[in-house]
Design a protein around this motif. Sequence first.
Motif, short mmCIF file in Angstrom:
data_model
loop_
_atom_site.label_atom_id
_atom_site.label_comp_id
_atom_site.label_asym_id
_atom_site.label_seq_id
_atom_site.Cartn_x
_atom_site.Cartn_y
_atom_site.Cartn_z
N TYR A 697 0.85 -1.20 0.00
CA TYR A 697 0.00 0.00 0.00
C TYR A 697 0.88 1.24 0.00
O TYR A 697 2.08 1.18 0.29
CB TYR A 697 -0.94 -0.02 1.21
CG TYR A 697 -0.26 0.18 2.55
CD1 TYR A 697 0.27 -0.92 3.24
CD2 TYR A 697 -0.14 1.45 3.13
CE1 TYR A 697 0.89 -0.74 4.47
CE2 TYR A 697 0.48 1.61 4.36
CZ TYR A 697 0.99 0.52 5.02
OH TYR A 697 1.61 0.68 6.23
N CYS A 698 0.25 2.36 -0.31
CA CYS A 698 0.97 3.63 -0.33
C CYS A 698 0.78 4.34 1.00
O CYS A 698 -0.35 4.55 1.44
CB CYS A 698 0.43 4.50 -1.47
SG CYS A 698 1.08 6.19 -1.37
N SER A 699 1.89 4.70 1.64
CA SER A 699 1.80 5.30 2.96
C SER A 699 1.30 6.76 2.90
O SER A 699 1.00 7.35 3.93
CB SER A 699 3.14 5.25 3.66
OG SER A 699 4.09 5.99 2.94
N SER A 700 1.19 7.31 1.70
CA SER A 700 0.69 8.68 1.59
C SER A 700 -0.81 8.73 1.31
O SER A 700 -1.41 9.79 1.35
CB SER A 700 1.41 9.44 0.46
OG SER A 700 2.78 9.56 0.77
N SER A 701 -1.37 7.59 0.98
CA SER A 701 -2.81 7.57 0.69
C SER A 701 -3.55 6.43 1.37
O SER A 701 -4.77 6.46 1.49
CB SER A 701 -3.04 7.46 -0.83
OG SER A 701 -2.58 6.19 -1.28
N GLY A 702 -2.81 5.40 1.77
CA GLY A 702 -3.44 4.23 2.38
C GLY A 702 -4.05 3.30 1.35
O GLY A 702 -4.65 2.30 1.70
N ALA A 708 4.21 4.84 -9.29
CA ALA A 708 4.53 6.20 -8.87
C ALA A 708 4.78 6.25 -7.36
O ALA A 708 5.68 6.94 -6.89
CB ALA A 708 3.39 7.14 -9.25
N CYS A 709 3.98 5.50 -6.61
CA CYS A 709 4.17 5.45 -5.15
C CYS A 709 5.53 4.85 -4.83
O CYS A 709 6.25 5.34 -3.96
CB CYS A 709 3.09 4.59 -4.49
SG CYS A 709 1.40 5.11 -4.85
N ARG A 710 5.84 3.81 -5.56
CA ARG A 710 7.14 3.15 -5.33
C ARG A 710 8.28 4.10 -5.65
O ARG A 710 9.26 4.20 -4.91
CB ARG A 710 7.24 1.87 -6.14
CG ARG A 710 6.59 0.67 -5.44
CD ARG A 710 6.83 -0.63 -6.19
NE ARG A 710 5.91 -0.79 -7.31
CZ ARG A 710 4.66 -1.24 -7.20
NH1 ARG A 710 4.18 -1.59 -6.01
NH2 ARG A 710 3.89 -1.33 -8.25
N TYR A 729 -6.43 2.06 -6.19
CA TYR A 729 -5.04 2.49 -6.30
C TYR A 729 -4.84 3.92 -5.83
O TYR A 729 -5.77 4.75 -5.89
CB TYR A 729 -4.56 2.32 -7.75
CG TYR A 729 -4.26 0.86 -8.05
CD1 TYR A 729 -3.02 0.31 -7.72
CD2 TYR A 729 -5.23 0.05 -8.63
CE1 TYR A 729 -2.76 -1.03 -7.96
CE2 TYR A 729 -4.98 -1.29 -8.87
CZ TYR A 729 -3.73 -1.83 -8.53
OH TYR A 729 -3.48 -3.14 -8.75
N CYS A 730 -3.65 4.20 -5.39
CA CYS A 730 -3.28 5.52 -4.91
C CYS A 730 -3.54 6.57 -5.99
O CYS A 730 -3.18 6.39 -7.15
CB CYS A 730 -1.81 5.53 -4.53
SG CYS A 730 -1.20 7.18 -4.08
N ASP A 731 -4.20 7.65 -5.60
CA ASP A 731 -4.44 8.73 -6.55
C ASP A 731 -3.65 9.98 -6.18
O ASP A 731 -3.84 11.04 -6.75
CB ASP A 731 -5.94 9.05 -6.63
CG ASP A 731 -6.55 9.18 -5.25
OD1 ASP A 731 -5.79 9.15 -4.25
OD2 ASP A 731 -7.79 9.30 -5.15
N ARG A 732 -2.78 9.84 -5.20
CA ARG A 732 -1.96 10.99 -4.82
C ARG A 732 -0.64 11.03 -5.57
O ARG A 732 -0.10 12.09 -5.83
CB ARG A 732 -1.71 10.98 -3.31
CG ARG A 732 -2.95 11.43 -2.56
CD ARG A 732 -2.74 11.57 -1.09
NE ARG A 732 -3.97 12.10 -0.50
CZ ARG A 732 -4.32 11.95 0.77
NH1 ARG A 732 -3.52 11.29 1.60
NH2 ARG A 732 -5.43 12.46 1.22
N HIS A 733 -0.12 9.87 -5.86
CA HIS A 733 1.10 9.83 -6.68
C HIS A 733 0.71 9.43 -8.09
O HIS A 733 -0.01 8.47 -8.28
CB HIS A 733 2.08 8.76 -6.14
CG HIS A 733 2.60 9.07 -4.77
ND1 HIS A 733 2.22 8.35 -3.65
CD2 HIS A 733 3.47 10.01 -4.34
CE1 HIS A 733 2.84 8.83 -2.58
NE2 HIS A 733 3.60 9.84 -2.97
N TYR A 734 1.19 10.17 -9.04
CA TYR A 734 0.90 9.77 -10.42
C TYR A 734 1.99 10.32 -11.34
O TYR A 734 2.78 11.20 -10.95
CB TYR A 734 -0.48 10.27 -10.87
CG TYR A 734 -0.58 11.77 -10.99
CD1 TYR A 734 -0.40 12.39 -12.23
CD2 TYR A 734 -0.85 12.54 -9.87
CE1 TYR A 734 -0.48 13.76 -12.34
CE2 TYR A 734 -0.93 13.91 -9.97
CZ TYR A 734 -0.74 14.53 -11.21
OH TYR A 734 -0.80 15.89 -11.32
#
Length: 832
Positions: A697-702, A708-710, A729-734
């Motif tokens: 999971y992405c620690s910035s969005s959960g 992109a998160c990676r 999927y994370c929508d904060r990193h793209y």
Amino acid sequence: MAKTKQKKQHAPAKTPAGRFFQRLGVILGTLLLICVTTCAILACYGAIYVQNVIMPEVEKSSINMVTSETDLSSAIYYYDHSSGSYAAAQTLYASENRVWVSLEDIPQNLIDATVSIEDKRFWTHKGVDWRRTAAAVKYMFTGQRIQGGSTITQQLIKNLTGNDETTVRRKVLEIFEALEFDRNHTKEETIEWYLNAIYLGHGCYGVSTATEKYFGKQVSELTLAECASLISITNNPSKYDPYSQPDNNLQRRNLVLDLMCEQGYISESQRDSAKAEKLNCVYGSDTGNSETLGSDSEYYSWYTDAVIEQVIADLEDQYGYDETTATNLIYSGGLQIFSCLNPDVQKQVDAVYTDSANFAQYASRRGQALRSGITVVDNATGAVVALAGGAGEKVGNRIWNCATDTLRPPGSSIKPIGVYAPAIEEDLVLPSSAEDDTPFMENSDGTLWPVNSEGYYSGLTDVDHAVTESLNTVAVKVLDTLGLQNSYNYLTEKFGISTLVTNYETSTGAVKSDLNYAPLALGGLTKGISTLEMASAYAAFPRNGVYTHPYLYTVVTDSNGKVILSNGDYDVAFDDNKQATITGQASSKTILSERTTFYMNSMLQNVVTSGTGTSARLSGMTAAGKTGTTTDDYDRWFVGYTPYYTAAVWTGYDSQETINAAVNPACVLWQKVMSSVSQGAEDTGFQSTLQTVQCSYCSSSGKLATAACRAAGCAKTGTFVVGDEPTTYCDRHYYDSKGNMILNYSRTGAAAKARISGEVSFIRKKPVKKKEPPKKADTEKTDEETAETGEEATDHEEQTEEDSPKDDEQQDEKPKDETETGGDTPETEETE
Ligand SMILES: [Zn+2]
């Protein structure tokens, strides 16, 4: 006016005197009839009441009195695993604070003084002084408090049965008990008991201990004046304290001497010469609760002290006894107290706590010795099995106990019980949930609140990281989501914290409340918490959400083996050899779901393996826990657990002063105790029956991590209870159309004013690959999707480099020159 007219008309023949007597007769007759009827009814009720309510109680209390007469010492037992039976841990001899003195050693003057002031018809009444009782009843009907009128016999009964209520029912019961007692005992026995039972202040029970205390001699050596002075105390030990209130004592002493003379016990010249004497008290070094009059030089253990206090408190609570009476029962009631002491664990605690080498290095700048308390709870039962209330050798009995008496703010060790466990239980967050490590608010003076202990903000992060690194900001924000009242209720009603306040007036007149952000999220409590309550609260985590109020004994019996106190449904049976078998369990309640405790156990393990609690790490045993530090490092805590035991440790100084230690001393002490306690035990980890699944999971969005998160170093692997795992999927990193990694997140208010370190907000696409490199850096900016993102990057440009080591580690896989952390800082500043 109308009435007098009528009378005149209907009785014209009679003289005024005749009319008067006729009417008086009617009135008196009516009154008499009412009286007789009422008395008859009352008598009937009274008889029934006495038969059904009073007499059974009289019988019951007679049993208690016989008990006290035949066996005066109580004992504290513990379960000995090696023998499989109960062994005595401590015998509580009455002689430790009560030296029995028999009648022939008591001076006649003392007996006469007692009778003169307390009960002048003592030698002739049948246990009850009806004249004084009538006077007391009269006082009662005139609205005054029921008081006085008690004979020596009645006072003795109050002392032995411990009932100090001032209800009518209690008074009636006492009268019947006194009559019964007087039938079965001589006056000499009664006065002997009385003088050996009364409380005379400064921890002295009975005249012998008190004589030693106040006059430094034997009872038989007391002078007339001293006898009068001594007996004056018992009416109100603090008011007539010879040390602190010599004038009051002297005044009452002289009253006693007057009464003795009046009642013919002493002559006027004896009275006058006694009155002329000064108070000649001895100011002994032996003060307070220390009970060193017995021959024993060994003090009780910390555990024994705590058991005594708990039994006294429970006797007061459940039977309405006052402290004196409850204490009397402990020392002379022949009680059998079955404690939860685990001698093996206690031995390890003692080994660490009595070794002054473990504390010497922490002496404060002003030279104060470090104080500490520890409470250890058995996860299997919830019982308190060991504790230490101070460092080094114990210096007295029933002295201040840092494990049970000391209340200090818990700092961040409150977060798991005040914020995170409740928030998970209420389904508001998971360890993977993203929170923003930025200030919650701006103070009126422009400062941002709260600050983290490390002094910087790190931006978007997950709850797991916030717990591991003890981020204050995230705790406050999650608390805000949870709600102050909700958090307060969890602490007080579920985790059993009894020392929170909502309307507490301090000595300076300020009114304080713990129903606020700093107390509930950061542990800045008004009064604080004890290690005792802290250990029991945390024990709910390894116990799959089961909370048990801290208890140090299972059952207490009277000398006949009858259970008088029980924690839960514990019961005891004795075989022919008087060996006890205890069955039952403590009353417990499930306060958290297994799901919540699973997540808490996981996060609190991370604290120990990689967070603020690494110095508590154990070799060969899973450990979890949380540190706590208060303002200016005045107090340092560690509360943690293994699969077997939970222990709370507080360290600090008597007078607040900064603890200067590189490593949290509470962590160190906890580690020392728990590593020896864990020796040889199998490391089972924290057991859970829940089905779990791992995902990235992405620690910035959960949410589920993307490439992109990676790239941003925000992908983490988490273990989820099945059903809790993220599905989107994370929508904060793209990646934008140019292939640059963008963080899509904007901040407002106090959060926007903070400087953030370590947050990866933008990664320029690597220039050398299939595509041609972009011609101008300027074009990148125009491609950014939102104005907010642009502002974000601008904000970051102003930031100074303050990378956290963790983020460096996460970025290790990527070429450094591609990553822009904390804004567009020059790559040259990056260090390894
Ligand atoms: Zn992400």
